[in-house]
Design an enzyme around this catalytic site. Structure first.
Site, PDB file in Angstrom:
ATOM      1  N   ARG A 156       2.410  -5.423  -3.115  1.00  0.00           N
ATOM      2  CA  ARG A 156       1.899  -4.655  -1.968  1.00  0.00           C
ATOM      3  C   ARG A 156       2.691  -4.940  -0.687  1.00  0.00           C
ATOM      4  O   ARG A 156       2.128  -4.982   0.412  1.00  0.00           O
ATOM      5  CB  ARG A 156       0.414  -4.970  -1.715  1.00  0.00           C
ATOM      6  N   SER A 209      -8.456  -0.184  -2.319  1.00  0.00           N
ATOM      7  CA  SER A 209      -8.674  -1.631  -2.230  1.00  0.00           C
ATOM      8  C   SER A 209      -8.566  -2.050  -0.775  1.00  0.00           C
ATOM      9  O   SER A 209      -7.581  -1.738  -0.113  1.00  0.00           O
ATOM     10  CB  SER A 209      -7.601  -2.391  -3.006  1.00  0.00           C
ATOM     11  N   GLU A 254      -5.638  -5.050   3.156  1.00  0.00           N
ATOM     12  CA  GLU A 254      -4.508  -4.222   2.720  1.00  0.00           C
ATOM     13  C   GLU A 254      -4.182  -3.134   3.751  1.00  0.00           C
ATOM     14  O   GLU A 254      -3.006  -2.858   3.990  1.00  0.00           O
ATOM     15  CB  GLU A 254      -4.857  -3.590   1.356  1.00  0.00           C
TER      16      GLU A 254
HETATM   17  N1  EPU Z   1     -13.900  -7.494 -10.514  1.00  0.00           N
HETATM   18  C1  EPU Z   1     -15.161  -8.026 -10.332  1.00  0.00           C
HETATM   19  N2  EPU Z   1     -16.009  -7.397  -9.465  1.00  0.00           N
HETATM   20  C2  EPU Z   1     -15.666  -6.278  -8.806  1.00  0.00           C
HETATM   21  C3  EPU Z   1     -14.373  -5.739  -8.979  1.00  0.00           C
HETATM   22  C4  EPU Z   1     -13.509  -6.360  -9.839  1.00  0.00           C
HETATM   23  O1  EPU Z   1     -15.524  -9.027 -10.919  1.00  0.00           O
HETATM   24  O2  EPU Z   1     -16.502  -5.760  -8.053  1.00  0.00           O
HETATM   25  C5  EPU Z   1     -12.985  -8.111 -11.483  1.00  0.00           C
HETATM   26  C6  EPU Z   1     -12.822  -7.213 -12.697  1.00  0.00           C
HETATM   27  O3  EPU Z   1     -13.808  -7.450 -13.652  1.00  0.00           O
HETATM   28  C7  EPU Z   1     -11.447  -7.576 -13.192  1.00  0.00           C
HETATM   29  C8  EPU Z   1     -10.704  -7.994 -11.932  1.00  0.00           C
HETATM   30  O4  EPU Z   1     -11.702  -8.218 -10.919  1.00  0.00           O
HETATM   31  O5  EPU Z   1     -11.512  -8.675 -14.063  1.00  0.00           O
HETATM   32  C9  EPU Z   1      -9.707  -6.960 -11.465  1.00  0.00           C
HETATM   33  O6  EPU Z   1     -10.370  -5.719 -11.205  1.00  0.00           O
HETATM   34  P1  EPU Z   1      -9.667  -4.301 -11.462  1.00  0.00           P
HETATM   35  O7  EPU Z   1      -8.988  -4.284 -12.750  1.00  0.00           O
HETATM   36  O8  EPU Z   1     -10.673  -3.241 -11.166  1.00  0.00           O
HETATM   37  O9  EPU Z   1      -8.503  -4.222 -10.383  1.00  0.00           O
HETATM   38  P2  EPU Z   1      -8.342  -4.883  -8.941  1.00  0.00           P
HETATM   39  O10 EPU Z   1      -7.509  -6.106  -9.068  1.00  0.00           O
HETATM   40  O11 EPU Z   1      -9.676  -5.009  -8.314  1.00  0.00           O
HETATM   41  C10 EPU Z   1      -6.087  -3.686  -8.419  1.00  0.00           C
HETATM   42  C11 EPU Z   1      -5.476  -2.903  -7.306  1.00  0.00           C
HETATM   43  C12 EPU Z   1      -5.972  -1.467  -7.337  1.00  0.00           C
HETATM   44  C13 EPU Z   1      -5.598  -0.860  -8.684  1.00  0.00           C
HETATM   45  C14 EPU Z   1      -6.244  -1.700  -9.781  1.00  0.00           C
HETATM   46  C15 EPU Z   1      -5.859  -1.238 -11.170  1.00  0.00           C
HETATM   47  C16 EPU Z   1      -5.066  -4.493  -5.527  1.00  0.00           C
HETATM   48  C17 EPU Z   1      -5.500  -5.015  -4.193  1.00  0.00           C
HETATM   49  N3  EPU Z   1      -5.804  -3.518  -6.039  1.00  0.00           N
HETATM   50  O12 EPU Z   1      -7.484  -3.754  -8.184  1.00  0.00           O
HETATM   51  O13 EPU Z   1      -5.276  -0.761  -6.344  1.00  0.00           O
HETATM   52  O14 EPU Z   1      -6.042   0.478  -8.776  1.00  0.00           O
HETATM   53  O15 EPU Z   1      -5.794  -3.081  -9.667  1.00  0.00           O
HETATM   54  O16 EPU Z   1      -4.567  -1.634 -11.453  1.00  0.00           O
HETATM   55  O17 EPU Z   1      -4.054  -4.947  -6.056  1.00  0.00           O
HETATM   56  C18 EPU Z   1      -5.407  -0.026  -4.104  1.00  0.00           C
HETATM   57  O18 EPU Z   1      -4.513  -0.824  -3.834  1.00  0.00           O
HETATM   58  O19 EPU Z   1      -5.886   0.739  -3.223  1.00  0.00           O
HETATM   59  C19 EPU Z   1      -5.957   0.014  -5.433  1.00  0.00           C
HETATM   60  C20 EPU Z   1      -7.010   0.750  -5.758  1.00  0.00           C
END
Ligand code: EPU
Length: 357
Positions: A180, A257, A353
């Site tokens: 990012r 995010s 972000e």
């Molecule tokens: N999780 C929780 N609780 C929540 C949300 C997530 O426990 O409320 C846990 C999930 O269970 C999972 C882990 O956190 O084990 C990661 O969650 P997820 O796969 O949904 O992805 P993320 O890391 O929360 C990132 C990006 C997103 C992107 C997704 C999918 C960042 C800051 N965000 O989210 O990007 O869509 O991965 O690859 O890196 C964005 O930047 O605007 C964005 C949406």
């Protein structure tokens, strides 16, 4: 005073509007105005803007799709010049045995561009389907999702230096991409409106393999009984997952995010994992560990919880939503409360972000 198009710019190629409403130009739908708003429809207009004596010296901010912004967290008026890049166009620049080089204007809608490449039969961007924003904004924060970052597909970009009027080419290495992050953020150019990104060229490898290692994507395809997905099927799986987890900004305003997934030292991660065995952590090549901010926010008690007119989304705690009538100050207050609680509970600092112009 209502917004109106004026001609204070000395060059007719620059479309200039005074006292412009920015509320519909940011996906959090926060109320804000710009003293001046310039819309650029050609790279030439960007060069003309840089050379316009009457606009020189104005504080500047370059606007893409407005999907990663918090307007009005200080004053609701941006007392300067907001530059909206609306440069369109997409074409195949070149192809060889290894790859296709596809160029798009900085103002193209990212998702429409991804869909267009897939319709041409050119895979490579499908994991990044449905990310809001413009093509020109994508490299600034190196958008990423489901196991792919734009850095892995970007060949080069063309930007106009709005100070000098020079046209500058940044190849992939010059963009200095990280999670990012890019040279545009690291140098603070995204805050001082230094560059208008007018075109981006992507390198789409011909030897394509679907990227389905990400657990959510794997599960979605398995549920549909698809073993060897086409690029379009991967895009459809990504779209289905995103629609389920992430709110549509047109319905519930948000900026995706809201925090980065924090990178912590291995020792810190090990100590946290001992106390919280279900905290997701991904070891990085540099030895640090990337923790799931969504998990930390949820376990600090903020999932589905509001503070005034804003809240952390009930299906994905990492997304801050505007439930109606919020201002940038409300967003800042919730951000600070979540940061304080995650820090107190886990000793981890969360960084936002979005950009705060
Ligand atoms: N999780 C929780 N609780 C929540 C949300 C997530 O426990 O409320 C846990 C999930 O269970 C999972 C882990 O956190 O084990 C990661 O969650 P997820 O796969 O949904 O992805 P993320 O890391 O929360 C990132 C990006 C997103 C992107 C997704 C999918 C960042 C800051 N965000 O989210 O990007 O869509 O991965 O690859 O890196 C964005 O930047 O605007 C964005 C949406």
């Amino acid at each position: 005073m209502p917004a109106m198009t004026v001609s204070t710019a000395s060059d007719p190629r620059i479309e200039l509007c005074r006292n412009a409403d920015l509320t519909t130009r940011n996906t959090l739908a926060l109320p804000a105005r710009a003293r001046l708003l310039a819309t650029l429809r050609t790279p030439d207009a960007a060069r003309a803007l840089a050379c316009d004596a009457r606009l020189r010296g104005e504080p500047r901010f370059v606007l893409g799709g407005g999907s990663n912004l918090v307007f009005g967290s200080g004053s609701a008026l941006f007392d300067g010049l907001v530059v909206a890049v609306d440069i369109r166009g997409r074409r195949l620049l070149a192809e060889d045995a290894e790859a296709r080089y596809v160029e798009a204007g900085g103002g193209e809608c990212w998702h429409d561009f991804v869909c267009w490449t897939l319709a041409q039969g050119w895979p490579g961007l499908e994991n990044l389907a449905l990310i809001p924003g413009t093509v020109g904004a994508a490299p600034v924060q190196n958008i990423g999702a489901y196991g792919l970052e734009v850095a892995e597909r970007l060949h080069a970009l063309t930007a106009v230096d709005l100070r000098s009027g020079d046209t500058v080419r940044f190849d992939n290495a010059a963009c200095r991409f990280a999670y990012r992050d890019s040279v545009f953020k690291r140098e603070g150019w995204h805050l001082d409106g230094r560059y208008a990104i007018v075109a981006v060229t992507f390198r789409l490898p011909r030897r394509w393999q679907p990227l389905t290692r990400y657990a959510d994507v794997e599960r979605e395809l398995a549920a549909q009984g698809i073993a060897q997905p086409s690029a379009r099927q991967v895009a459809d799986a990504v779209i289905a997952i995103r629609r389920r987890k992430l709110p549509d900004p047109a319905v519930l305003p948000n900026a995706g995010s809201f925090f980065h997934n924090p990178l912590v030292d291995a020792a810190v991660a090990a100590a946290l994992a001992a106390r919280h065995p279900d905290l997701p952590g991904h070891p990085q090549p540099d030895g640090r560990v990337k923790l799931a901010a969504g998990w930390l926010i949820e376990h600090a008690g903020w999932k589905g919880r509001d503070l005034g007119p804003v809240g952390m989304y009930e299906k994905q705690a990492l997304v801050l939503v505007n439930r109606g009538g919020a201002t940038g100050r409300d967003v800042r207050a919730l951000m600070a409360a979540v940061q304080a609680d995650v820090q107190a509970r886990f000793g981890v600092a969360l960084t936002p972000e979005p950009v705060f112009p």
